[in-house]
Enzyme design. Sequence first.
Site, PDB file in Angstrom:
ATOM      1  N   ASP A   1      -0.813  -0.481  -7.511  1.00 46.79           N
ATOM      2  CA  ASP A   1       0.636  -0.301  -7.481  1.00 46.79           C
ATOM      3  C   ASP A   1       1.356  -1.405  -8.258  1.00 46.79           C
ATOM      4  O   ASP A   1       2.157  -2.139  -7.706  1.00 46.79           O
ATOM      5  CB  ASP A   1       1.079  -0.275  -6.005  1.00 46.79           C
ATOM      6  CG  ASP A   1       2.573  -0.140  -5.855  1.00 46.79           C
ATOM      7  OD1 ASP A   1       3.215   0.485  -6.730  1.00 46.79           O
ATOM      8  OD2 ASP A   1       3.105  -0.671  -4.865  1.00 46.79           O
TER       9      ASP A   1
ATOM     10  N   ASN B   1      -8.662  -6.717  -3.269  1.00 45.87           N
ATOM     11  CA  ASN B   1      -7.618  -6.124  -2.439  1.00 45.87           C
ATOM     12  C   ASN B   1      -7.876  -4.650  -2.175  1.00 45.87           C
ATOM     13  O   ASN B   1      -8.117  -3.874  -3.113  1.00 45.87           O
ATOM     14  CB  ASN B   1      -6.261  -6.259  -3.141  1.00 45.87           C
ATOM     15  CG  ASN B   1      -5.117  -5.704  -2.307  1.00 45.87           C
ATOM     16  OD1 ASN B   1      -4.868  -6.184  -1.203  1.00 45.87           O
ATOM     17  ND2 ASN B   1      -4.434  -4.687  -2.830  1.00 45.87           N
ATOM     18  N   GLU B   2      -7.821  -4.296  -0.924  1.00 45.35           N
ATOM     19  CA  GLU B   2      -7.763  -2.908  -0.464  1.00 45.35           C
ATOM     20  C   GLU B   2      -8.813  -1.975  -1.063  1.00 45.35           C
ATOM     21  O   GLU B   2      -8.484  -0.916  -1.613  1.00 45.35           O
ATOM     22  CB  GLU B   2      -6.354  -2.333  -0.690  1.00 45.35           C
ATOM     23  CG  GLU B   2      -5.294  -3.064   0.095  1.00 45.35           C
ATOM     24  CD  GLU B   2      -3.977  -2.309   0.203  1.00 45.35           C
ATOM     25  OE1 GLU B   2      -3.759  -1.365  -0.574  1.00 45.35           O
ATOM     26  OE2 GLU B   2      -3.188  -2.667   1.084  1.00 45.35           O
TER      27      GLU B   2
ATOM     28  N   ASN C   1      -3.697  -5.895   5.443  1.00 41.34           N
ATOM     29  CA  ASN C   1      -2.401  -5.423   4.954  1.00 41.34           C
ATOM     30  C   ASN C   1      -1.953  -4.297   5.878  1.00 41.34           C
ATOM     31  O   ASN C   1      -2.693  -3.316   6.045  1.00 41.34           O
ATOM     32  CB  ASN C   1      -2.529  -4.867   3.532  1.00 41.34           C
ATOM     33  CG  ASN C   1      -2.941  -5.928   2.522  1.00 41.34           C
ATOM     34  OD1 ASN C   1      -2.901  -7.121   2.819  1.00 41.34           O
ATOM     35  ND2 ASN C   1      -3.327  -5.493   1.331  1.00 41.34           N
TER      36      ASN C   1
ATOM     37  N   TYR D   1       1.424  -1.809   7.208  1.00 35.11           N
ATOM     38  CA  TYR D   1       2.793  -1.348   6.944  1.00 35.11           C
ATOM     39  C   TYR D   1       3.328  -0.507   8.110  1.00 35.11           C
ATOM     40  O   TYR D   1       4.028   0.484   7.899  1.00 35.11           O
ATOM     41  CB  TYR D   1       2.826  -0.591   5.618  1.00 35.11           C
ATOM     42  CG  TYR D   1       2.690  -1.553   4.428  1.00 35.11           C
ATOM     43  CD1 TYR D   1       3.810  -2.125   3.848  1.00 35.11           C
ATOM     44  CD2 TYR D   1       1.438  -1.916   3.939  1.00 35.11           C
ATOM     45  CE1 TYR D   1       3.697  -3.025   2.791  1.00 35.11           C
ATOM     46  CE2 TYR D   1       1.308  -2.815   2.881  1.00 35.11           C
ATOM     47  CZ  TYR D   1       2.449  -3.363   2.309  1.00 35.11           C
ATOM     48  OH  TYR D   1       2.327  -4.255   1.261  1.00 35.11           O
TER      49      TYR D   1
ATOM     50  N   TYR E   1       5.131   2.700   5.949  1.00 35.83           N
ATOM     51  CA  TYR E   1       4.389   3.896   5.516  1.00 35.83           C
ATOM     52  C   TYR E   1       3.980   4.754   6.716  1.00 35.83           C
ATOM     53  O   TYR E   1       3.840   5.955   6.600  1.00 35.83           O
ATOM     54  CB  TYR E   1       3.148   3.512   4.711  1.00 35.83           C
ATOM     55  CG  TYR E   1       3.471   2.960   3.342  1.00 35.83           C
ATOM     56  CD1 TYR E   1       4.225   3.692   2.439  1.00 35.83           C
ATOM     57  CD2 TYR E   1       3.027   1.709   2.956  1.00 35.83           C
ATOM     58  CE1 TYR E   1       4.534   3.191   1.181  1.00 35.83           C
ATOM     59  CE2 TYR E   1       3.318   1.193   1.704  1.00 35.83           C
ATOM     60  CZ  TYR E   1       4.081   1.946   0.824  1.00 35.83           C
ATOM     61  OH  TYR E   1       4.375   1.435  -0.411  1.00 35.83           O
TER      62      TYR E   1
ATOM     63  N   GLU F   1      -0.273  -8.645   4.066  1.00 35.23           N
ATOM     64  CA  GLU F   1       0.841  -7.901   3.454  1.00 35.23           C
ATOM     65  C   GLU F   1       1.558  -7.157   4.559  1.00 35.23           C
ATOM     66  O   GLU F   1       0.919  -6.544   5.423  1.00 35.23           O
ATOM     67  CB  GLU F   1       0.337  -6.848   2.443  1.00 35.23           C
ATOM     68  CG  GLU F   1      -0.077  -7.386   1.111  1.00 35.23           C
ATOM     69  CD  GLU F   1      -0.505  -6.276   0.146  1.00 35.23           C
ATOM     70  OE1 GLU F   1      -0.007  -5.139   0.255  1.00 35.23           O
ATOM     71  OE2 GLU F   1      -1.360  -6.573  -0.702  1.00 35.23           O
TER      72      GLU F   1
ATOM     73  N   TRP G   1       5.087  -8.838   1.891  1.00 33.98           N
ATOM     74  CA  TRP G   1       4.992  -8.127   0.610  1.00 33.98           C
ATOM     75  C   TRP G   1       6.393  -7.715   0.232  1.00 33.98           C
ATOM     76  O   TRP G   1       6.942  -6.851   0.903  1.00 33.98           O
ATOM     77  CB  TRP G   1       4.065  -6.910   0.720  1.00 33.98           C
ATOM     78  CG  TRP G   1       3.875  -6.319  -0.640  1.00 33.98           C
ATOM     79  CD1 TRP G   1       4.567  -5.298  -1.206  1.00 33.98           C
ATOM     80  CD2 TRP G   1       2.942  -6.772  -1.633  1.00 33.98           C
ATOM     81  NE1 TRP G   1       4.127  -5.079  -2.484  1.00 33.98           N
ATOM     82  CE2 TRP G   1       3.125  -5.968  -2.778  1.00 33.98           C
ATOM     83  CE3 TRP G   1       1.976  -7.786  -1.662  1.00 33.98           C
ATOM     84  CZ2 TRP G   1       2.389  -6.141  -3.942  1.00 33.98           C
ATOM     85  CZ3 TRP G   1       1.242  -7.953  -2.812  1.00 33.98           C
ATOM     86  CH2 TRP G   1       1.450  -7.126  -3.942  1.00 33.98           C
TER      87      TRP G   1
ATOM     88  N   LYS H   1      10.032  -3.955  -2.560  1.00 27.25           N
ATOM     89  CA  LYS H   1       9.797  -4.689  -1.306  1.00 27.25           C
ATOM     90  C   LYS H   1      10.037  -6.189  -1.457  1.00 27.25           C
ATOM     91  O   LYS H   1       9.690  -6.971  -0.571  1.00 27.25           O
ATOM     92  CB  LYS H   1       8.379  -4.431  -0.800  1.00 27.25           C
ATOM     93  CG  LYS H   1       8.141  -2.974  -0.402  1.00 27.25           C
ATOM     94  CD  LYS H   1       6.841  -2.779   0.352  1.00 27.25           C
ATOM     95  CE  LYS H   1       6.578  -1.298   0.569  1.00 27.25           C
ATOM     96  NZ  LYS H   1       6.262  -0.551  -0.661  1.00 27.25           N
TER      97      LYS H   1
HETATM   98  C1  GCB Z   1      -0.309  -2.465  -0.625  1.00 27.52           C
HETATM   99  C2  GCB Z   1      -0.874  -3.031  -1.878  1.00 27.52           C
HETATM  100  C3  GCB Z   1       0.188  -3.505  -2.843  1.00 27.52           C
HETATM  101  C4  GCB Z   1       1.328  -2.492  -2.876  1.00 27.52           C
HETATM  102  C5  GCB Z   1       1.939  -2.403  -1.491  1.00 27.52           C
HETATM  103  C6  GCB Z   1       3.066  -1.376  -1.425  1.00 27.52           C
HETATM  104  O1  GCB Z   1      -0.961  -2.347   0.366  1.00 27.52           O
HETATM  105  O2  GCB Z   1      -1.817  -4.030  -1.652  1.00 27.52           O
HETATM  106  O3  GCB Z   1      -0.403  -3.667  -4.104  1.00 27.52           O
HETATM  107  O4  GCB Z   1       2.286  -2.801  -3.829  1.00 27.52           O
HETATM  108  O5  GCB Z   1       0.967  -2.030  -0.572  1.00 27.52           O
HETATM  109  O6  GCB Z   1       4.215  -1.739  -1.578  1.00 27.52           O
HETATM  110  O7  GCB Z   1       2.778  -0.205  -1.221  1.00 27.52           O
END
Ligand code: GCB
Length: 581
Positions: free
Chosen positions: A167, A399-400, A455, A457, A461, A492, A537, A556
């Site tokens: 992303d 990452n991820e 990470n 959200y 999300y 994150e 993040w 973000k």
């Molecule tokens: C994540 C990623 C990061 C993205 C972020 C997002 O988990 O590691 O690269 O930019 O989420 O904002 O979706």
Amino acid sequence: MLQVQSNAARTVYAMPEVWDFRLTDADAWRPVAVPASYNDQSADPRFRSFVGVAHYKTHFTVPAAAAGRRVVLRFGAVTHDAHVRLNGKPLCSHRGGFLPFEADITHLAAPGETALLEVDADNRIGHDTLPVGNEGGVAFFGSDNPGIPSVEAGKRMQGRTNQPNFDFFNYAGITRPVILYTTPREYVQDIAVVTEIDGTDGIVDVCAAGHGKIAIEILDATGARVASGEGAHLRAVIPDVKLWQPRPGTPYLYTARVRCGDDVYDQTFGVRTVEVDGARVLINGKPFYFKGPNRHEDAPFIGRGHSACVTVRDLDLLCWLGANTVRTSHYPDSELLYDLCDRLGIVVIDETPAVGIGAGASCNPYRAFPLADYHAQVLADMIARDKNHPCVVLWSLGNEPDTEHFPDDALAYWSALYRRAHDLDPQNRPVTMVCCQNDYTKDITTRTMDVVCINRYYGWYNLSNDLETAKRAFDIELDFWEKIGKPLILSEYGADTLPGHHAAAPEMFTEEFQAAFYEAINSCLDARDFVVGELPWCFADFDAQPGPMRPGGNRKGLFTRDRRPKLAAHTLRRRWTFNMR
Ligand code: GCB
């Protein structure tokens, strides 16, 4: 690899700031600034949509004063792959867009004569690159009919070969400085510094490599000699040592001055220790709490290009926030960042460009993608470059990745890298891999790292807009990790926020929601002793691949892309400066 240094023995020469550039052989040459990504240097839309090998050329003259010396051409980074020619002949190639490479041109370019330098920069990404791109031919979850809402099927129809599995905008070109430098013929090749603390004394162990007779001195910050010795190895006591301490402590720096024949190289270092003890991370024997945002190298016009001014300003804003940490998401940063973090006492989590391995693929990425050897090499190169920086306290292998669908293969892949990082790092720092929001009960890799980095959200999300339920869900997950018994960093968490968009009721995309989001999730972190860090993040809004969820990029940021604080920046500033546990 040593950084470039200008001193009594070494000379650095400036290269042109503007080179000739064209996307394809059919295009006319035009000016482009170096270093910088090329993508935003023209209004021509092809500069952003281009997929393939773009061409740079310039002329430079090896100064007559370089006669009799070793002459080196060094590239801070070319994204992603580079092929370099000197006077029409192949000089060197490099794979990967975020680490330096250099070529000895002593016998290839005569002092006093003008040379032609050409660089081909390849921005293509796929299953064998880091970061990873998706490729046609591999089955992805979803339908093959683009009429049915399957993003991947649509992309295959478009026939594009660059489909980032990450992303951030796939910025490309000569993104970091190109430097011509000279050394004496006998020169210092490498230096590794390891430190220990023994009561009020420090112990420093310096190993140097070079062609020629080596001598090492240790100097304090005033330049006074603390210890010295002949030979390539020096182990010395620093009485009443001044430690390198993260902010708000004093990040004291010593220098190891290494001589090799007529060459001299000053390697700064800090005396500090870092270790994991149960569910704590200790720096200099004291529990450390990581607080600071993730940061992309991203700014208007220069894209992912190196800019001393942007880096200085960003780190100043980090200090303003009361932060003590930055994660170089999602690749090793330009070398200047680490120098500045050494000086400012900002701790760095240093990450390889391994982002998106297997995420979204229905195949087994660990068997289908030819990445293991290359990933190991990139990791080795990152450690070789950054190993002496006291600011670096944690290596991130990537990452991820997908760790959930093929758990045994994931474990084997990441464990090999984990062992390699420990073997290669002279300072044996802790190692992590950053885990995507997933079914953490199926993932057996994340829990094997020295520090668990997740990470998450919740509230964005998933459980979107519902912060109360988000807190409950996150709490359930934290119960799980607490039993694992390792230190955990929330590596994150964040919410897209449009600056100037306000509401009395904090709803998604408003500045109030972003502030409330951090307050809610932070309240979960504050209740847990094994949580040792929080990394929002992210630092600033940044450019991303265009898509339905990315209005003008990823929003973000705590700051806008031009670095103006949103409301949440003030919220976190109050927390990190005045309120922290
Ligand atoms: C994540 C990623 C990061 C993205 C972020 C997002 O988990 O590691 O690269 O930019 O989420 O904002 O979706």
